[in-house]
Design an enzyme around this catalytic site. Structure first.
Site, PDB file in Angstrom:
ATOM      1  N   PRO A 100     -33.142 -55.206  74.933  1.00 61.74           N
ATOM      2  CA  PRO A 100     -33.711 -55.536  73.627  1.00 61.74           C
ATOM      3  C   PRO A 100     -34.960 -54.745  73.304  1.00 61.74           C
ATOM      4  O   PRO A 100     -35.692 -54.323  74.206  1.00 61.74           O
ATOM      5  CB  PRO A 100     -34.043 -57.030  73.749  1.00 61.74           C
ATOM      6  CG  PRO A 100     -33.313 -57.510  74.953  1.00 61.74           C
ATOM      7  CD  PRO A 100     -33.165 -56.338  75.861  1.00 61.74           C
ATOM      8  N   CYS A 101     -35.211 -54.563  72.022  1.00 59.75           N
ATOM      9  CA  CYS A 101     -36.475 -53.977  71.571  1.00 59.75           C
ATOM     10  C   CYS A 101     -37.499 -55.110  71.521  1.00 59.75           C
ATOM     11  O   CYS A 101     -37.374 -56.029  70.721  1.00 59.75           O
ATOM     12  CB  CYS A 101     -36.306 -53.339  70.191  1.00 59.75           C
ATOM     13  SG  CYS A 101     -37.766 -52.447  69.624  1.00 59.75           S
TER      14      CYS A 101
END
Length: 429
Positions: A100-101
């Site tokens: 994930p960012c």
């Protein structure tokens, strides 16, 4: 290294990286995805936070690759057990995964006794930790890394543009890696979905010429681009903590563009314009015959007006329910129904379910009726075999898995280039 390329797949989902690298064959189902080279996945991890009911992606992975083909546990707990001598992790040549960012703030300088420490729960730090484990076992381990993320990673966070990506580059540099990256819109290279993601390829103990690698490296070979009109250079602080505190503070734009290379702490980067002349697929190429679509996927006529409203342009007053604050809201119109003669929009995790939505895909049948995409079509938009996620999941769960997945053909193309370099190195030994 052995003749095969041993792979660890982190945050494996339903196996997109593994499919792209290893390929997959099932004659009974008519599935025959080619291998990108002598890849063999020897360790994989997938964990969806929550209860056992949330582990449908892991169950799909095991249904396709075999019981025990992955570790369905929180990666941080798994690595804790390794450090305590309670779990074995095999040696690997390449570490792959989509993560994930998140906020990649660094809480401890590299010079401290325990090294870099980032925010707890941020999955990048599990990747970094996994790499350190591999390299502590042998400096020949984890020679390559291949990661995927949303393209906004290059621009985050808003108050310090590019900091998060610079932290990742600095971490990789601290472990001796040189890095290539490329923002790839899959539709620009012939795939049936417009999905823009950044792919990060790192190789350890190599000293590339920056511009030569930018123009002729693995990423440029996998995804041909026009010669850039201009390039820019960026210096990355050697300590990720320094990056976290000071990189591009106040900068309105990120210094990182669509394509780039890092060697040591030096970066070259440029805008990338695709130069692809091969076949191109569209949404229409993956649609199944209308007669095979279950009735629940058709939009009831009574719901059509709601769909049209959600898909249409808006400029209206709205009120925040919590505060009572009134504000102006506007958004542009979306294509409705979705055109089938071009690549689809990006599919999202909320693609499943009967409810009307601005972001779900809707196509028009020959008889004029509207319908949502069925899960088999979502599988194929990500270049998985038709029916890959048909392992007992609901429509919504299958859509969630595909919304989180990658376009399998992208790591396949990168894997072909890595395998060439692997073969070249083996031949020179």
């Amino acid at each position: 290294m052995d003749e095969e390329i041993k792979v660890a797949e982190l945050f494996a989902g339903v196996g997109g990286f593994r499919l792209g690298l290893e390929g997959y064959c099932d004659d009974a189902k008519g599935w025959n995805l080619p291998s990108a080279g002598p890849y063999r996945t020897v360790w994989a991890n997938q964990w969806e936070p929550g209860s056992d009911k949330r582990q449908f992606a892991a169950r799909c992975y095991e249904a396709r690759f075999g019981k025990g083909s992955l570790v369905n546990e929180d990666i941080a707990a798994v690595l804790d057990e390794y450090d305590a001598g309670q779990r074995a992790i095999p040696d690997v040549d390449i570490v792959v995964g989509g993560f994930p960012c998140q906020d990649y703030s660094v809480a401890r300088p590299l010079s401290h006794a325990d090294g870099i420490e980032g925010k707890k729960g941020v999955l990048w730090w599990s990747i970094y930790r996994f790499l350190r484990i591999q390299l502590a076992k042998s400096p020949d381990n984890a020679h390559w890394c291949l990661f995927e993320n949303v393209d906004r990673l290059l621009k985050s966070p808003a108050k310090q543009r590019g900091r998060d990506f610079a932290v990742i580059l600095s971490c990789l540099a601290s472990l001796g890696y040189s890095v290539e990256w490329r923002v790839v819109n899959s539709a620009e290279y012939g795939f049936p979905q417009r999905r823009k993601r950044v792919y990060i390829l790192a190789e350890r103990n190599v000293q590339w010429d920056l511009k030569e690698r930018l123009l002729h490296g693995a990423m440029a070979s996998a995804f041909p681009m026009e010669a850039p009109e201009a390039v820019s250079y960026v210096d990355i602080p050697a300590d990720p903590y320094v990056v976290s505190q000071s990189f591009n503070v106040g900068g309105k734009l990120s210094p990182f563009l669509d394509a780039g290379v890092m060697v040591g702490s030096k970066v070259i980067t440029c805008k990338a314009l695709e130069a692809y002349n091969g076949p191109r697929e569209t949404l229409g190429d993956v649609l199944i015959p209308d007669v095979n679509v279950p009735e629940e996927f058709f939009v009831p006529e009574s719901q059509r007006e709601k769909w049209e409203y959600l898909k249409g342009s808006k400029k209206e007053k709205r009120t925040n329910k919590a505060t009572g604050f009134e504000y102006s809201y506007s958004e542009g119109a979306m294509s409705f129904p979705d055109p089938t003669d071009r690549p689809s929009r990006t599919i999202l995790t909320g693609e499943g379910g009967r409810g009307a939505s601005r972001f779900k895909h809707v196509v028009q049948c020959a008889d004029g009726r509207l319908r949502r995409l069925v899960p088999d079509e979502l599988d194929q938009l990500q270049c998985f075999p038709k029916g890959w996620t048909d392992t007992g999941m609901t429509d919504g769960q299958r859509a969630f898995c595909m919304g989180n997945a990658l376009v399998v053909g992208i790591p396949h193309l990168i894997g072909l280039e890595v395998a060439k370099e692997f073969s070249s190195k083996k031949g020179s030994e």
